[in-house]
Design an enzyme around this catalytic site. Structure first.
Site, PDB file in Angstrom:
ATOM      1  N   GLU A   1       0.834  -1.287   0.182  1.00 28.85           N
ATOM      2  CA  GLU A   1      -0.008   0.072   0.042  1.00 28.85           C
ATOM      3  C   GLU A   1       0.868   1.435  -0.103  1.00 28.85           C
ATOM      4  O   GLU A   1       0.531   2.055   0.900  1.00 28.85           O
ATOM      5  CB  GLU A   1      -0.997   0.012   1.316  1.00 28.85           C
ATOM      6  CG  GLU A   1      -1.883  -1.202   0.937  1.00 28.85           C
ATOM      7  CD  GLU A   1      -3.165  -0.919   2.099  1.00 28.85           C
ATOM      8  OE1 GLU A   1      -3.012  -0.242   3.063  1.00 28.85           O
ATOM      9  OE2 GLU A   1      -4.019  -1.798   1.870  1.00 28.85           O
TER      10      GLU A   1
ATOM     11  N   GLU B   1      -5.802  -7.747  -0.889  1.00 25.21           N
ATOM     12  CA  GLU B   1      -6.583  -7.507   0.538  1.00 25.21           C
ATOM     13  C   GLU B   1      -7.932  -7.164  -0.103  1.00 25.21           C
ATOM     14  O   GLU B   1      -7.926  -6.327  -0.925  1.00 25.21           O
ATOM     15  CB  GLU B   1      -5.741  -6.149   1.148  1.00 25.21           C
ATOM     16  CG  GLU B   1      -4.691  -6.549   2.190  1.00 25.21           C
ATOM     17  CD  GLU B   1      -4.325  -5.235   2.949  1.00 25.21           C
ATOM     18  OE1 GLU B   1      -5.216  -4.663   3.190  1.00 25.21           O
ATOM     19  OE2 GLU B   1      -3.161  -5.198   3.268  1.00 25.21           O
TER      20      GLU B   1
HETATM   21  C1  LIG Z   1      -4.690  -3.194   9.009  1.00 26.87           C
HETATM   22  C2  LIG Z   1      -4.212  -2.789   8.041  1.00 26.87           C
HETATM   23  O1  LIG Z   1      -2.997  -2.854   7.293  1.00 26.87           O
HETATM   24  N1  LIG Z   1      -5.320  -2.372   7.280  1.00 26.87           N
HETATM   25  C3  LIG Z   1      -5.056  -1.783   6.186  1.00 26.87           C
HETATM   26  C4  LIG Z   1      -5.948  -2.367   5.009  1.00 26.87           C
HETATM   27  O2  LIG Z   1      -5.763  -1.527   3.868  1.00 26.87           O
HETATM   28  C5  LIG Z   1      -6.394  -0.396   4.010  1.00 26.87           C
HETATM   29  C6  LIG Z   1      -6.566   0.322   2.622  1.00 26.87           C
HETATM   30  O3  LIG Z   1      -6.800  -0.426   1.566  1.00 26.87           O
HETATM   31  C7  LIG Z   1      -5.440   0.398   4.802  1.00 26.87           C
HETATM   32  O4  LIG Z   1      -6.377   1.830   5.005  1.00 26.87           O
HETATM   33  C8  LIG Z   1      -5.466   0.097   6.239  1.00 26.87           C
HETATM   34  O5  LIG Z   1      -4.632   0.432   7.102  1.00 26.87           O
END
Ligand SMILES: CC(=O)N[C@H]1CO[C@H](CO)[C@@H](O)[C@@H]1O
Ligand SMILES: *[C@@H]1O[C@H](CO)[C@@H](O)[C@H](O)[C@H]1NC(C)=O
Ligand SMILES: *[C@@H]1O[C@H](CO)[C@@H](O)[C@H](O)[C@H]1NC(C)=O
Ligand SMILES: *[C@@H]1O[C@H](CO)[C@@H](O)[C@H](O)[C@H]1NC(C)=O
Length: 448
Positions: free
Chosen positions: A262, A374
């Site tokens: 990310e 994810e």
């Molecule tokens: C726990 C974690 O990493 N959550 C992330 C999952 O993805 C979203 C965005 O797609 C993030 O904002 C979260 O922090």
């Protein structure tokens, strides 16, 4: 309580609409469903699981008419489709000619008749990433191995259950850069033997199940607040980190390299693509010549903005050392809640019109593939419905989508808003509602 009151309100309406036809991709059956059960012409009511039946196109050719509604009317014609036959696209094993085709000019396209079953389904086994913040500041002592031997949850038992009882075949194993190197304040590339041995315990347990295992460096394109290649660690250092990781796993064909979790607010997407290229080159040159590598775009690897944000065009130029794009796959995330944050219990969309349909068009047009590493939602009926729709669409487009990985099990409690952690009673494992209702391949039948 609110739900049962709500459904009472529809009793009168459903009597009127019972003969109405459901639109393509609409719901046509499932527990508690009182709406239309016949589907619009060209689609068939398909049972996905006991919660959800959906009107799915009966033949691949009807997809193009559905997709065209999401496309500019100027290109949504059969003529422009037939002028760009799929056979003219480069197969993924050759050098991409994609950069010659600006992303705005893709003609409507549809999946081949061979599409229908995804290659991968799985879940994130979280814990080694605990202590990581989205500013790339990971406190490595905050990592919590999801392994009973290190006082964590029984990640090995979870993965074994997911493979044996659900038919999962991939796990994503997030880990912080700082943890791998045991260095919180200074970015270094040398792996720490003691920490690597702990992470290896999880990776090896994953491989022992027969599943594929994604090594995911969970740093949001950052180290300690500074962006890799753009003020933070140099591309050379990042490449050395990946060289060291890849050398360690080079002999394992079922390792998938997740270059970075990310990236967001990365100012220059072309400079970021150069950082990703440095990692890809380093991984291949370290001897991991055949494994899948996941290429992450900007904006939290949003599937919705991969193309519009410029990530797709920039990352489309990343190649293997031999110039090919073999096993270079876009990494995309997408949640089902109102702001795509994965922080709400309720799900409000299936992401087909806003994300998956336009992305499928772009990928097919450019001869590329993506992997949804994810996704998730709360353990409520709405999320089962929307997740079922999302997975069904991905499977119908399995030529461009490799599969899905839920967020998350491992050291999360089942009570966590996006908890997919199964619970063990005696020797029996029980899945959360979202897994048992939508995501388990044994339930949805959509994974090869
Ligand atoms: C726990 C974690 O990493 N959550 C992330 C999952 O993805 C979203 C965005 O797609 C993030 O904002 C979260 O922090
Ligand atoms: C790092 O994590 C450990 C264990 O969770 C905690 O005790 C410590 O305070 C944390 N350090 C910082 C700087 O947050
Ligand atoms: C892409 O998204 C990032 C936020 O992650 C933003 O800063 C940038 O301006 C966007 N770029 C384009 C071309 O939309
Ligand atoms: C990031 O993606 C989300 C949807 O996933 C979108 O709503 C938002 O506008 C995007 N931000 C940028 C800066 O592109």
């Amino acid at each position: 309580m609110a739900r049962s009151l709500y459904s009472l309100g529809f009793i009168g309406l459903s009597g009127l609409s019972v003969r109405a036809q459901q639109t393509v991709y609409g719901q046509c059956g499932g527990t508690g469903w009182s709406g239309a059960t016949t589907c619009a012409s060209g689609s068939v009511c398909t049972v996905l699981n006991s919660y959800y039946s959906q009107c799915l196109p009966s033949t691949p050719s009807s997809f193009s008419s559905i997709y065209s509604s999401a496309l500019p009317t100027t290109v949504a014609s059969t003529t422009s489709f037939t002028s760009t036959p799929t056979s003219a696209l480069p197969p993924t094993t050759t050098v991409s000619s994609a950069s010659a085709t600006p992303s705005g000019t893709c003609a409507p396209n549809s999946p081949p008749s061979s599409a229908g079953k995804l290659r991968f389904a799985g879940v994130n086994i979280s814990g080694f990433d605990f202590g990581c913040n989205s500013d790339g500041n990971c406190n490595w002592t905050g990592a919590w191995p999801p392994l009973a031997e290190y006082y964590g949850h029984d990640g090995v038992g979870q993965m074994t259950h997911f493979v044996n009882d659900d038919g999962y075949n991939v796990f994503r194993l997030p880990v912080g850069w700082q943890y791998l190197t045991q260095s919180d304040t200074t970015a270094v590339a040398t792996l720490n033997a003691a920490n690597l041995a702990e992470y290896d315990a999880l990776v090896n347990a994953c491989l022992a199940t027969g599943a594929y295992c994604i090594v995911d460096v969970h740093n949001y394109a950052r180290f300690d607040g500074a962006i890799i290649g753009q003020g933070g660690p140099s591309n050379a250092l990042f490449a050395q980190l990946w060289s060291n990781i890849a050398a360690h796993y080079a002999g394992e064909s079922k390792i998938i390299f997740g270059v970075m979790n990310e990236p967001y607010d990365v100012p220059d997407i072309n400079l970021w693509a150069a950082s990703v290229q440095a990692a890809v080159t380093a991984i291949r040159q370290a001897g991991a010549t055949t494994q899948i590598i996941l290429l992450p775009g900007n904006n939290w690897t949003s599937a919705e903005t991969l193309v519009s944000n410029g990530s797709a065009d920039a990352l489309n130029k990343v190649v293997n050392p031999d110039g090919s794009i073999t096993n270079l796959v876009f990494d995309v995330h997408k949640y089902l809640d109102s702001d795509n944050s994965g922080t709400h219990t309720d799900c409000v969309m299936n992401n087909i019109d806003n994300a998956w349909a336009p992305l499928a068009q772009w990928l097919r047009c450019h001869g590329r593939q993506a992997f949804n590493t994810e996704t998730g939602g709360g353990n409520v009926a709405d999320c089962v419905t929307y997740m079922s729709q999302q997975i069904a669409f991905q499977a119908a487009n399995s030529d461009v989508f490799l599969g899905y990985v839920g967020w998350a099990a491992g050291n999360f409690d089942p009570s966590y808003v996006l908890g997919e952690t199964p619970t063990e009673t005696g020797s029996t494992w029980s899945d959360t509602l979202l897994v048992s209702g939508a995501m388990s391949p044994k339930v949805n039948g959509l994974v090869a």
